[in-house]
Enzyme design. Structure first.
Site, short mmCIF file in Angstrom:
data_model
loop_
_atom_site.label_atom_id
_atom_site.label_comp_id
_atom_site.label_asym_id
_atom_site.label_seq_id
_atom_site.Cartn_x
_atom_site.Cartn_y
_atom_site.Cartn_z
N ARG A 79 -37.18 -35.74 21.78
CA ARG A 79 -36.42 -34.73 22.63
C ARG A 79 -35.49 -34.22 21.57
NH1 ARG A 79 -31.05 -36.28 23.09
NH2 ARG A 79 -30.30 -38.49 22.58
N HIS A 80 -35.05 -32.83 22.17
CA HIS A 80 -34.13 -31.86 21.68
C HIS A 80 -32.71 -32.50 21.51
CE1 HIS A 80 -32.32 -27.96 20.30
NE2 HIS A 80 -33.34 -27.58 20.17
N ALA A 81 -31.92 -31.98 20.59
CA ALA A 81 -30.67 -32.73 20.44
C ALA A 81 -29.58 -31.90 21.10
CB ALA A 81 -30.29 -32.73 18.88
#
Length: 393
Positions: free
Chosen positions: A226-228
């Site tokens: 996932r993207h931060a």
């Protein structure tokens, strides 16, 4: 059509991956790359599989469009031949450990006396100066010490990226540096030194991880796929595999809610804005996985496409080898090697409208062009034979 770098002569002393990847790109763009290899052994990459009739697929991918000569740079006569080679060269590229070229009398200060227009390009693990300059590095070391592995993988396990990004990234930055130096030389008439550090290059591409730390004091951690900073932007499980769903703005998130048949999530305060969704990512992921798990990958992607939500399957190499878009873009090409026969390798991703876009020669066998290159320097048949007898070439 001509090739963009036609007329540019590059002497490539590099081995394995990072330097050869750089010169592969420049050779694809039309530079005349003369690969200098150790007599009798060649680039160590020639020993890396898979093999066809004894020829390395690893080597053949990285060294297409180049010419190969063998030359013992430890011998005075070999060093003399190299100086002759660089008299009219535009670039010399090396990735030896610090001090090796100077020890042989082939450092930047010496070679610029031979050719003031020469661009002298060096790739090392940690650059030409700094506390770590003397250290030897390979891809995994660059990924580890550049910070990439600290943010790649699951919370329990740091993971090396599946391709040798430490090498390839440095090779790409070196390509940019060489092209910039050629442009500047067009204005000044002078060459210069390019110093590329694999650690520098990895650190420079950490996107927002560095600024997240410098602005907040929070050390970024591994969070899987996932993207931060953006949510939802992750891998989700279908009934027959996995898909990527990427919502980079509010409008896309709202379309995803409608695609899932859950328009009520648009007004849900837990997910109202991107910051809310990032904070409540565990709950959000559970909801989305609950939806994706009911359908096949193809069914999910069809729904996402109808609602203009970016999504994709996770394609394997086998998938890509027959992917119509990859094939239409000429990204899997066939070359006919004189020993290995026909092999398929990745194509050139740089598409120029007015330049030839194809591999014009397969990777060379060891020393294939030694006589040809030396004859172009004006060496007599007797001198070439003498160098061969002494195992200089």
């Amino acid at each position: 059509m001509d090739k963009a770098l036609a007329g540019i002569k590059i002497i490539d002393l590099s081995r394995l991956l990072t330097g050869p990847y750089c010169t592969m790109t420049l050779a694809d763009l039309g530079a005349d790359v003369i690969k200098v290899e150790v007599p009798g052994r060649g680039d160590d990459a020639r020993l890396f599989g898979p093999f066809s009739n004894g020829e390395s697929g690893y080597f053949m991918t990285l060294n297409r469009n180049k010419r190969s000569i063998t030359l013992d740079l430890r011998a005075a006569e070999g060093q003399e031949v190299l100086r002759d080679l660089i008299k009219d060269a535009d670039v010399v590229l090396e990735n030896f450990t610090i001090g090796t070229m100077d020890k042989w009398g082939l450092g930047y200060e010496e070679l610029r006396k031979v050719n003031s227009r020469l661009i002298y390009a060096s790739i090392t693990g940690f650059g030409q100066y700094g506390p770590y300059a003397e250290r030897v590095a390979f891809d995994a070391i660059a990924q580890a010490m550049g910070g990439l592995m600290s943010i790649t993988g699951t919370p329990d396990t740091p993971t090396r990226v599946g391709t040798s990004l430490g090498d390839i990234n440095a090779g790409n930055f070196m390509s940019i540096g060489i092209l910039a130096a050629l442009v500047q030389r067009g204005r000044t008439g002078l060459g210069q030194r390019i110093d590329i550090s694999m650690q520098d290059c990895i650190f420079s591409i950490l996107e927002n991880a560095v600024v997240r730390y410098t602005m907040t004091g929070q050390n970024p951690v591994r969070i899987g796929s996932r993207h931060a900073s953006v949510a939802p932007y992750d891998v989700f499980q279908a009934s027959d595999g996995y898909v990527i769903i990427a919502c980079a703005n509010e409008a896309t998130w709202q379309r995803l809610c409608k695609a899932m048949g859950k328009p009520e999530l648009i007004e849900d305060t837990r997910f109202l804005l991107n910051d809310n969704r990032s904070t409540n990512i565990t709950e959000l992921s559970t909801i989305i996985n609950g939806w994706t798990g009911q359908f096949t990958m193809q069914e999910i992607l069809q729904v996402l496409q109808r609602h203009a939500v970016p999504g994709a399957p996770i394609l394997t190499i086998a998938d890509l080898a027959v992917d119509p878009h990859i094939l239409a873009r000429n990204m899997l090409i066939e070359v006919d090697h004189p020993v290995a026969g026909k092999i398929r390798i990745p194509g050139n991703p740089i598409k120029l409208s007015d330049s030839v876009d194809k591999v014009q020669r397969p990777a060379p066998v060891l020393g294939q062009h030694s006589e040809e290159v030396l004859q172009q320097l004006g060496y007599s048949a007797e001198r070439i034979a003498g160098l061969k007898n002494k195992h200089i070439i």
